[in-house]
Write an enzyme that holds these catalytic residues in place. Structure first.
Site, PDB file in Angstrom:
ATOM      1  N   LEU A  86      44.102  44.769  34.086  1.00  0.00           N
ATOM      2  CA  LEU A  86      42.887  45.501  33.744  1.00  0.00           C
ATOM      3  C   LEU A  86      42.348  46.172  34.998  1.00  0.00           C
ATOM      4  O   LEU A  86      41.563  45.606  35.749  1.00  0.00           O
ATOM      5  CB  LEU A  86      41.838  44.567  33.128  1.00  0.00           C
ATOM      6  CG  LEU A  86      40.801  45.259  32.248  1.00  0.00           C
ATOM      7  CD1 LEU A  86      41.453  46.031  31.084  1.00  0.00           C
ATOM      8  CD2 LEU A  86      39.818  44.251  31.670  1.00  0.00           C
ATOM      9  N   GLU A 144      48.653  42.116  39.590  1.00  0.00           N
ATOM     10  CA  GLU A 144      47.606  42.175  40.614  1.00  0.00           C
ATOM     11  C   GLU A 144      46.879  40.845  40.715  1.00  0.00           C
ATOM     12  O   GLU A 144      46.403  40.457  41.768  1.00  0.00           O
ATOM     13  CB  GLU A 144      46.575  43.265  40.323  1.00  0.00           C
ATOM     14  CG  GLU A 144      45.486  43.260  41.406  1.00  0.00           C
ATOM     15  CD  GLU A 144      44.276  44.121  41.128  1.00  0.00           C
ATOM     16  OE1 GLU A 144      43.825  44.207  39.976  1.00  0.00           O
ATOM     17  OE2 GLU A 144      43.792  44.721  42.102  1.00  0.00           O
ATOM     18  N   GLU A 145      46.810  40.161  39.580  1.00  0.00           N
ATOM     19  CA  GLU A 145      46.000  38.949  39.522  1.00  0.00           C
ATOM     20  C   GLU A 145      46.704  37.717  40.069  1.00  0.00           C
ATOM     21  O   GLU A 145      46.118  36.642  40.149  1.00  0.00           O
ATOM     22  CB  GLU A 145      45.559  38.695  38.070  1.00  0.00           C
ATOM     23  CG  GLU A 145      44.664  39.776  37.479  1.00  0.00           C
ATOM     24  CD  GLU A 145      43.311  39.898  38.197  1.00  0.00           C
ATOM     25  OE1 GLU A 145      42.740  40.997  38.188  1.00  0.00           O
ATOM     26  OE2 GLU A 145      42.855  38.900  38.797  1.00  0.00           O
ATOM     27  N   GLU A 172      50.215  50.201  40.670  1.00  0.00           N
ATOM     28  CA  GLU A 172      49.356  51.370  40.441  1.00  0.00           C
ATOM     29  C   GLU A 172      50.137  52.656  40.775  1.00  0.00           C
ATOM     30  O   GLU A 172      50.372  53.487  39.925  1.00  0.00           O
ATOM     31  CB  GLU A 172      48.078  51.270  41.291  1.00  0.00           C
ATOM     32  CG  GLU A 172      47.127  50.160  40.810  1.00  0.00           C
ATOM     33  CD  GLU A 172      45.949  49.889  41.731  1.00  0.00           C
ATOM     34  OE1 GLU A 172      46.120  49.937  42.959  1.00  0.00           O
ATOM     35  OE2 GLU A 172      44.837  49.645  41.211  1.00  0.00           O
ATOM     36  N   ASP A 185      49.182  45.728  36.233  1.00  0.00           N
ATOM     37  CA  ASP A 185      47.786  45.493  36.594  1.00  0.00           C
ATOM     38  C   ASP A 185      47.083  45.309  35.250  1.00  0.00           C
ATOM     39  O   ASP A 185      46.910  46.286  34.528  1.00  0.00           O
ATOM     40  CB  ASP A 185      47.235  46.706  37.378  1.00  0.00           C
ATOM     41  CG  ASP A 185      45.822  46.442  37.873  1.00  0.00           C
ATOM     42  OD1 ASP A 185      45.333  47.244  38.698  1.00  0.00           O
ATOM     43  OD2 ASP A 185      45.209  45.457  37.411  1.00  0.00           O
TER      44      ASP A 185
HETATM   45  P1  P6P Z   1      36.696  53.220  45.285  1.00  0.00           P
HETATM   46  C1  P6P Z   1      39.110  50.192  40.867  1.00  0.00           C
HETATM   47  O1  P6P Z   1      38.506  49.143  41.605  1.00  0.00           O
HETATM   48  C2  P6P Z   1      40.247  50.735  41.711  1.00  0.00           C
HETATM   49  O2  P6P Z   1      41.170  49.748  41.997  1.00  0.00           O
HETATM   50  C3  P6P Z   1      40.913  51.895  40.998  1.00  0.00           C
HETATM   51  O3  P6P Z   1      40.879  51.762  39.622  1.00  0.00           O
HETATM   52  C4  P6P Z   1      40.106  53.091  41.477  1.00  0.00           C
HETATM   53  O4  P6P Z   1      40.872  54.281  41.515  1.00  0.00           O
HETATM   54  C5  P6P Z   1      39.693  52.669  42.897  1.00  0.00           C
HETATM   55  O5  P6P Z   1      39.708  51.250  42.931  1.00  0.00           O
HETATM   56  C6  P6P Z   1      38.300  53.148  43.239  1.00  0.00           C
HETATM   57  O6  P6P Z   1      38.053  52.765  44.574  1.00  0.00           O
HETATM   58  O7  P6P Z   1      36.887  52.842  46.751  1.00  0.00           O
HETATM   59  O8  P6P Z   1      36.582  54.730  45.105  1.00  0.00           O
HETATM   60  O9  P6P Z   1      35.599  52.489  44.604  1.00  0.00           O
END
Ligand code: P6P
Length: 325
Positions: free
Chosen positions: A116, A92-93, A273, A114
């Site tokens: 973290l 992701e990074e 993810e 991903d």
């Molecule tokens: P929202 C965390 O930023 C993330 O990527 C996932 O870990 C999590 O399920 C989702 O975004 C949460 O998104 O829009 O509900 O804040």
């Protein structure tokens, strides 16, 4: 006295199920476990070491990069890039393919991760996690290519996550069931605590960010409204994917991140993810869909493509698909 089976013992025992195995696959999983231990140590002392907070950078997803994100990314790349078992990585990074450093052997696997996920929750001490998908390369030899990375989820050789919470757990599948190992800090080993995890049949929780309610497809609104009318299924949403999936896997229920008119492909990423969580949930007797098709059958076209995600109890995923048609 109860026998303690460590992750490494389990991996090497599991290797016997793959007689043609060369041990490389086991080595990679052990290296990912080492990455998990190192990240766990940093996550658990972040406050003390004052490494909370932002680096000031922004990653490919547009998320502000936390110091721990960068540390986790570097740990994955340094350890997994060292052993010569991989021919490429993606994260992701990083915008593009991560090549294996010159001079290192090129292995027959690729790793997508991903490092973290959920890191925006770090400062609130909410559980966060690392997510990984391992594939065999499809090209013959030489440096790995995008073709080796853009494979559908059903081709994963292994998938899993490490959740950094009240305890640190390594949860993975290599296609023969889902196994959970808890880090015992007193011996520095992941020990088997959850053998052959199966999703409970009962739909215990629904997990979605209701902020988006008015942007959801009608079918999702109907599904959630029906649950609310029944009043039997609890709403649980942490906002950290690994934590929300881990709870769904162990307690049962449904997690969703729907497409909305503002996010027509949803928010979550397919390659690092959706695919890993879909393989785990399917192996545990659940299901994962983008609302039309099985997540694991989606042919990726780019590293950071997004997908709507409906994942968890098979019957619930089926219900949502029918409501979305
Ligand atoms: P929202 C965390 O930023 C993330 O990527 C996932 O870990 C999590 O399920 C989702 O975004 C949460 O998104 O829009 O509900 O804040």
């Amino acid at each position: 006295m109860k026998t303690t089976l460590t992750l490494n013992q389990h991996i090497y025992l599991d290797q016997k199920n793959h007689p043609q195995g060369t041990g490389v696959f086991s080595e990679i999983l052990s290296e990912i476990a080492l990455v998990g231990k190192i990240i766990s140590r940093e996550v658990n002392k972040a406050g003390i070491a004052e490494i909370y907070g932002l680096t000031g950078d922004v990653n490919t997803s547009g998320d502000e990069v936390q110091k721990l994100d960068q540390f986790a990314q570097n740990t994955f790349v340094n350890i997994l890039g060292y052993s010569g078992n991989l021919c490429a990585m993606a994260s992701e990074e990083e915008e593009g393919l991560i090549p294996i450093s010159a001079g290192k052997d090129l292995g027959k696997y690729v790793l997508i991760f991903d490092p973290l996920d959920g890191s925006s929750n770090i400062d609130a001490n909410v559980s966060i996690g690392s997510i990984f998908s391992l594939y065999k390369r499809v090209t013959e030899a030489g440096p790995g290519t995008l073709a080796d990375l853009l494979q559908p989820g059903y081709k994963q050789a292994a998938a899993g996550y490490i959740v950094y919470g009240a305890s640190t757990m390594f949860v993975y599948t290599a296609g023969l069931g889902v196994y959970g190992f808890t880090l015992d800090p007193s011996i520095g080993e992941f020990v088997l605590t959850h053998k052959n995890i199966k999703l409970p049949a009962v739909n215990k929780n629904y997990s979605v960010n209701e902020r988006d309610y008015y942007s959801w497809p009608e079918g999702v609104k109907t599904y959630i409204e029906d649950l609310k009318k029944e009043g039997k299924v609890a709403a649980r949403y942490i906002g950290s994917l690994v934590a929300d999936i881990h709870r769904t896997l162990l307690y049962g229920g449904i997690f969703m991140y729907p497409a909305t008119n503002k996010k027509p492909e949803g928010k979550l990423r397919l390659l690092y993810e959706g695919n890993a969580m879909a393989m785990l949930m399917t192996q545990a007797g659940g299901a994962a869909s983008n609302g039309q098709k099985n997540i694991l059958e989606i042919e990726p076209t780019e590293l950071h493509q997004r997908t709507p995600l409906y994942i968890g109890n098979q019957n619930e995923v089926k219900k949502i698909k029918q409501l979305l048609q």
